[in-house]
Design a protein around this motif. Structure first.
Motif, mmCIF file in Angstrom:
data_model
loop_
_atom_site.group_PDB
_atom_site.id
_atom_site.type_symbol
_atom_site.label_atom_id
_atom_site.label_comp_id
_atom_site.label_asym_id
_atom_site.label_seq_id
_atom_site.Cartn_x
_atom_site.Cartn_y
_atom_site.Cartn_z
ATOM 1 N N ILE A 126 -14.449 70.635 50.346
ATOM 2 C CA ILE A 126 -15.261 69.723 51.160
ATOM 3 C C ILE A 126 -16.381 69.125 50.308
ATOM 4 O O ILE A 126 -16.675 67.931 50.378
ATOM 5 C CB ILE A 126 -15.861 70.468 52.370
ATOM 6 C CG1 ILE A 126 -14.741 71.050 53.252
ATOM 7 C CG2 ILE A 126 -16.765 69.543 53.180
ATOM 8 C CD1 ILE A 126 -13.825 70.016 53.839
ATOM 9 N N SER A 127 -16.993 69.963 49.481
ATOM 10 C CA SER A 127 -18.090 69.499 48.620
ATOM 11 C C SER A 127 -17.612 68.449 47.635
ATOM 12 O O SER A 127 -18.344 67.511 47.312
ATOM 13 C CB SER A 127 -18.700 70.688 47.866
ATOM 14 O OG SER A 127 -19.150 71.677 48.764
ATOM 15 N N VAL A 128 -16.390 68.619 47.130
ATOM 16 C CA VAL A 128 -15.834 67.647 46.184
ATOM 17 C C VAL A 128 -15.778 66.261 46.807
ATOM 18 O O VAL A 128 -16.148 65.261 46.185
ATOM 19 C CB VAL A 128 -14.424 68.092 45.724
ATOM 20 C CG1 VAL A 128 -13.654 66.930 45.105
ATOM 21 C CG2 VAL A 128 -14.538 69.228 44.719
ATOM 22 N N GLN A 129 -15.319 66.200 48.059
ATOM 23 C CA GLN A 129 -15.246 64.901 48.725
ATOM 24 C C GLN A 129 -16.636 64.298 48.908
ATOM 25 O O GLN A 129 -16.833 63.095 48.688
ATOM 26 C CB GLN A 129 -14.554 65.045 50.084
ATOM 27 C CG GLN A 129 -14.429 63.752 50.875
ATOM 28 C CD GLN A 129 -13.631 62.689 50.148
ATOM 29 O OE1 GLN A 129 -12.796 63.013 49.310
ATOM 30 N NE2 GLN A 129 -13.888 61.433 50.450
ATOM 31 N N ALA A 130 -17.602 65.120 49.300
ATOM 32 C CA ALA A 130 -18.972 64.626 49.466
ATOM 33 C C ALA A 130 -19.541 64.154 48.126
ATOM 34 O O ALA A 130 -20.224 63.128 48.055
ATOM 35 C CB ALA A 130 -19.857 65.717 50.060
ATOM 36 N N LEU A 131 -19.261 64.889 47.056
ATOM 37 C CA LEU A 131 -19.716 64.486 45.718
ATOM 38 C C LEU A 131 -19.104 63.159 45.313
ATOM 39 O O LEU A 131 -19.781 62.296 44.722
ATOM 40 C CB LEU A 131 -19.350 65.561 44.697
ATOM 41 C CG LEU A 131 -20.153 66.871 44.745
ATOM 42 C CD1 LEU A 131 -19.496 67.927 43.867
ATOM 43 C CD2 LEU A 131 -21.594 66.629 44.280
ATOM 44 N N LYS A 132 -17.815 62.977 45.610
ATOM 45 C CA LYS A 132 -17.148 61.718 45.281
ATOM 46 C C LYS A 132 -17.797 60.554 46.016
ATOM 47 O O LYS A 132 -18.031 59.493 45.434
ATOM 48 C CB LYS A 132 -15.660 61.798 45.643
ATOM 49 C CG LYS A 132 -14.824 62.634 44.677
ATOM 50 C CD LYS A 132 -13.426 62.879 45.219
ATOM 51 C CE LYS A 132 -12.614 61.598 45.305
ATOM 52 N NZ LYS A 132 -12.264 61.068 43.971
ATOM 53 N N GLU A 133 -18.104 60.753 47.287
ATOM 54 C CA GLU A 133 -18.691 59.676 48.084
ATOM 55 C C GLU A 133 -20.097 59.318 47.610
ATOM 56 O O GLU A 133 -20.544 58.189 47.764
ATOM 57 C CB GLU A 133 -18.718 60.074 49.563
ATOM 58 C CG GLU A 133 -17.336 60.173 50.187
ATOM 59 C CD GLU A 133 -17.390 60.495 51.664
ATOM 60 O OE1 GLU A 133 -18.436 60.249 52.297
ATOM 61 O OE2 GLU A 133 -16.376 60.989 52.194
ATOM 62 N N MET A 134 -20.809 60.307 47.033
ATOM 63 C CA MET A 134 -22.165 60.069 46.536
ATOM 64 C C MET A 134 -22.189 59.747 45.045
ATOM 65 O O MET A 134 -23.258 59.669 44.442
ATOM 66 C CB MET A 134 -23.032 61.299 46.814
ATOM 67 C CG MET A 134 -23.249 61.582 48.286
ATOM 68 S SD MET A 134 -24.377 62.984 48.595
ATOM 69 C CE MET A 134 -23.400 64.363 47.998
ATOM 70 N N ASN A 135 -20.989 59.567 44.454
ATOM 71 C CA ASN A 135 -20.874 59.282 43.015
ATOM 72 C C ASN A 135 -21.594 60.333 42.171
ATOM 73 O O ASN A 135 -22.234 60.029 41.166
ATOM 74 C CB ASN A 135 -21.428 57.886 42.685
ATOM 75 C CG ASN A 135 -20.627 56.766 43.324
ATOM 76 O OD1 ASN A 135 -19.404 56.791 43.307
ATOM 77 N ND2 ASN A 135 -21.328 55.792 43.910
ATOM 78 N N ALA A 136 -21.480 61.592 42.587
ATOM 79 C CA ALA A 136 -22.173 62.674 41.889
ATOM 80 C C ALA A 136 -21.215 63.686 41.263
ATOM 81 O O ALA A 136 -21.644 64.703 40.734
ATOM 82 C CB ALA A 136 -23.104 63.402 42.862
ATOM 83 N N LEU A 137 -19.910 63.379 41.293
ATOM 84 C CA LEU A 137 -18.928 64.336 40.794
ATOM 85 C C LEU A 137 -19.031 64.516 39.280
ATOM 86 O O LEU A 137 -18.789 65.608 38.758
ATOM 87 C CB LEU A 137 -17.516 63.891 41.178
ATOM 88 C CG LEU A 137 -16.391 64.913 40.989
ATOM 89 C CD1 LEU A 137 -16.648 66.170 41.796
ATOM 90 C CD2 LEU A 137 -15.044 64.305 41.377
ATOM 91 N N LYS A 138 -19.393 63.447 38.566
ATOM 92 C CA LYS A 138 -19.433 63.508 37.106
ATOM 93 C C LYS A 138 -20.824 63.824 36.558
ATOM 94 O O LYS A 138 -21.064 63.725 35.360
ATOM 95 C CB LYS A 138 -18.941 62.179 36.526
ATOM 96 C CG LYS A 138 -17.495 61.859 36.875
ATOM 97 C CD LYS A 138 -17.054 60.533 36.271
ATOM 98 C CE LYS A 138 -15.615 60.202 36.650
ATOM 99 N NZ LYS A 138 -15.163 58.918 36.076
ATOM 100 N N THR A 139 -21.737 64.199 37.426
ATOM 101 C CA THR A 139 -23.100 64.545 37.010
ATOM 102 C C THR A 139 -23.160 66.004 36.551
ATOM 103 O O THR A 139 -22.228 66.776 36.801
ATOM 104 C CB THR A 139 -24.080 64.353 38.179
ATOM 105 O OG1 THR A 139 -23.689 65.252 39.253
ATOM 106 C CG2 THR A 139 -24.049 62.920 38.689
ATOM 107 N N PRO A 140 -24.242 66.413 35.895
ATOM 108 C CA PRO A 140 -24.394 67.837 35.537
ATOM 109 C C PRO A 140 -24.304 68.747 36.764
ATOM 110 O O PRO A 140 -23.737 69.840 36.689
ATOM 111 C CB PRO A 140 -25.790 67.880 34.901
ATOM 112 C CG PRO A 140 -25.991 66.520 34.333
ATOM 113 C CD PRO A 140 -25.318 65.594 35.309
ATOM 114 N N GLU A 141 -24.865 68.288 37.890
ATOM 115 C CA GLU A 141 -24.795 69.083 39.120
ATOM 116 C C GLU A 141 -23.342 69.244 39.572
ATOM 117 O O GLU A 141 -22.916 70.342 39.951
ATOM 118 C CB GLU A 141 -25.608 68.427 40.239
ATOM 119 C CG GLU A 141 -27.110 68.466 40.035
ATOM 120 C CD GLU A 141 -27.623 67.337 39.148
ATOM 121 O OE1 GLU A 141 -28.840 67.280 38.908
ATOM 122 O OE2 GLU A 141 -26.798 66.510 38.688
ATOM 123 N N GLY A 142 -22.588 68.146 39.538
ATOM 124 C CA GLY A 142 -21.188 68.196 39.948
ATOM 125 C C GLY A 142 -20.367 69.129 39.079
ATOM 126 O O GLY A 142 -19.565 69.933 39.578
#
Length: 378
Positions: A126-142
């Motif tokens: 679920i978090s992966v999808q939320a990260l994708k929508e916020m463009n945060a998947l490729k960040t250090p946090e992601g």
């Protein structure tokens, strides 16, 4: 009929997702909630079936495969220490409070330890999808969140095997650990040498869409072997995605698999989580459900958040990371099923845990939206 169910799920999930976005929330929240509405608990338009469960399983596997394809390997390496801290923090704190809660409920020491391990589980689909929508998947946090999820899964499953060895169950800890070590060693070695060769050879066949077919073969084989060796299938799918992400086939595979996934399988996965919710007869366990839900949410947020803080992230980023680790998802449900089968979890407790898992899953997207927004402002 499955075709009618799919039609209802697709239109309902897309509309609900759009409404959630208009309200300033991740679309995945709308998809989760609409599953409850169209499911047996409210309208009864969709019922849980084996076929729907299989579609859902493919959906979560493809979702994590896509996450692997989008992973920045260099960033992943840089966040190894942070992932370890976040993963361990997200295990220790929930375990301690879960164990204490079990003792307060007059469970045995082993049953209390099992409850602690159950609350220590994490599922970041679920978090992966939320990260994708916020463009945060490729960040250090992601990258930290994804790495921590892998660590969390391995440690909790090994700890569960260790616990079950004290219950009279026929569990050989050395075999359990050995199978996991064998899987990761083989998976990483094949990712390095075998994946590029397989893609190159298979894609040369004189038929259509050989590249995406070969990628899906790798995805499903990795998922199967992961599950066979006691590791969550989503971890196997994620590793397959990472392996392909460093090849020249990455872009073509990502674009075509994303189309297949989000057209049908991923919406079914999100919606089916709500469909499986069962609320009948739970009013007598309301206090238990509320208490365990609060413990589940707070302990992951604090435990993983403190781990991120110790690894060097600032407070806002640490809270964002902690919020992404809250969802227990299918990993906790698998552990709960094992607990019921081995008599470490009663039937009434199992029903309550299902609702707790659903609560953690539903609250994760809006909390991530809140904390990642605060991180951006900071």
């Amino acid at each position: 009929m499955i075709v009618l169910q799919l039609a209802i799920i697709l239109i309902a999930s897309k509309v609900a997702g759009s409404i959630a976005v208009r309200l300033g929330q991740p679309s995945v929240l709308g998809k989760l909630l609409i599953g409850i509405i169209v499911g047996p608990s409210v309208l009864g338009l969709i019922e849980e079936t084996h076929t729907l469960e299989q579609f859902s399983q493919i959906g979560v596997i493809l979702l994590m495969f896509l996450a692997g394809l989008e992973t920045d390997v260099d960033e992943f390496k840089r966040t190894g220490k942070a992932s370890l801290f976040v993963g361990l923090g997200g295990i220790i704190v929930p375990f301690v409070f879960g164990y204490a809660a079990g003792l307060i409920m007059h469970l045995t020491s082993i049953e209390s330890a099992f409850l602690g391990l159950l609350l220590s589980a994490t599922s970041v689909s679920i978090s992966v999808q939320a990260l994708k929508e916020m463009n945060a998947l490729k960040t250090p946090e992601g990258a930290t969140i994804l790495g921590a999820a892998v660590i969390d899964d391995v440690v909790v499953i090994i700890a569960l095997a260790f616990l079950m060895s004290f219950t009279g169950e026929d569990v050989q800890l050395s075999i359990v650990i050995g199978k996991k070590v064998l899987f990761f060693a083989g998976a990483l070695l094949f990712a390095w040498k075998g994946v590029p060769y397989f893609l190159k050879r298979f894609s040369s066949l004189k038929v259509s869409e050989t590249v995406v077919s070969s990628a899906l073969v790798l995805c499903f084989l990795y998922a199967y072997l992961a599950e066979y060796t006691g590791v969550a299938n989503i971890i196997g799918a994620y590793i397959a995605g990472v392996a392909i992400s460093v090849t020249s086939f990455k872009t073509e595979v990502f674009e075509k698999v994303e189309t297949i996934s989000y057209a049908i399988f991923v919406p079914v996965f999100f919606t089916s989580i709500g469909v499986t919710a069962e609320f009948k007869g739970l009013s007598e366990h309301l206090v238990l459900i509320v208490s365990l839900s609060l413990i589940a949410i707070a302990t992951k947020l604090i435990g993983s958040g403190v781990g991120a803080r110790l690894a060097g992230f600032n407070t806002s980023s640490s809270l964002a990371i902690g919020s992404a680790m809250i969802s227990r998802g299918e990993v906790a449900l698998i552990i709960a099923s094992i607990g019921t089968a081995s008599h470490m979890l009663s039937e009434s407790m199992f029903s309550a845990i299902i609702v707790v898992v659903l609560v953690t899953t539903v609250v994760t997207p809006p909390l991530m939206k809140l904390f990642f927004k605060e991180k951006a402002v900071a």
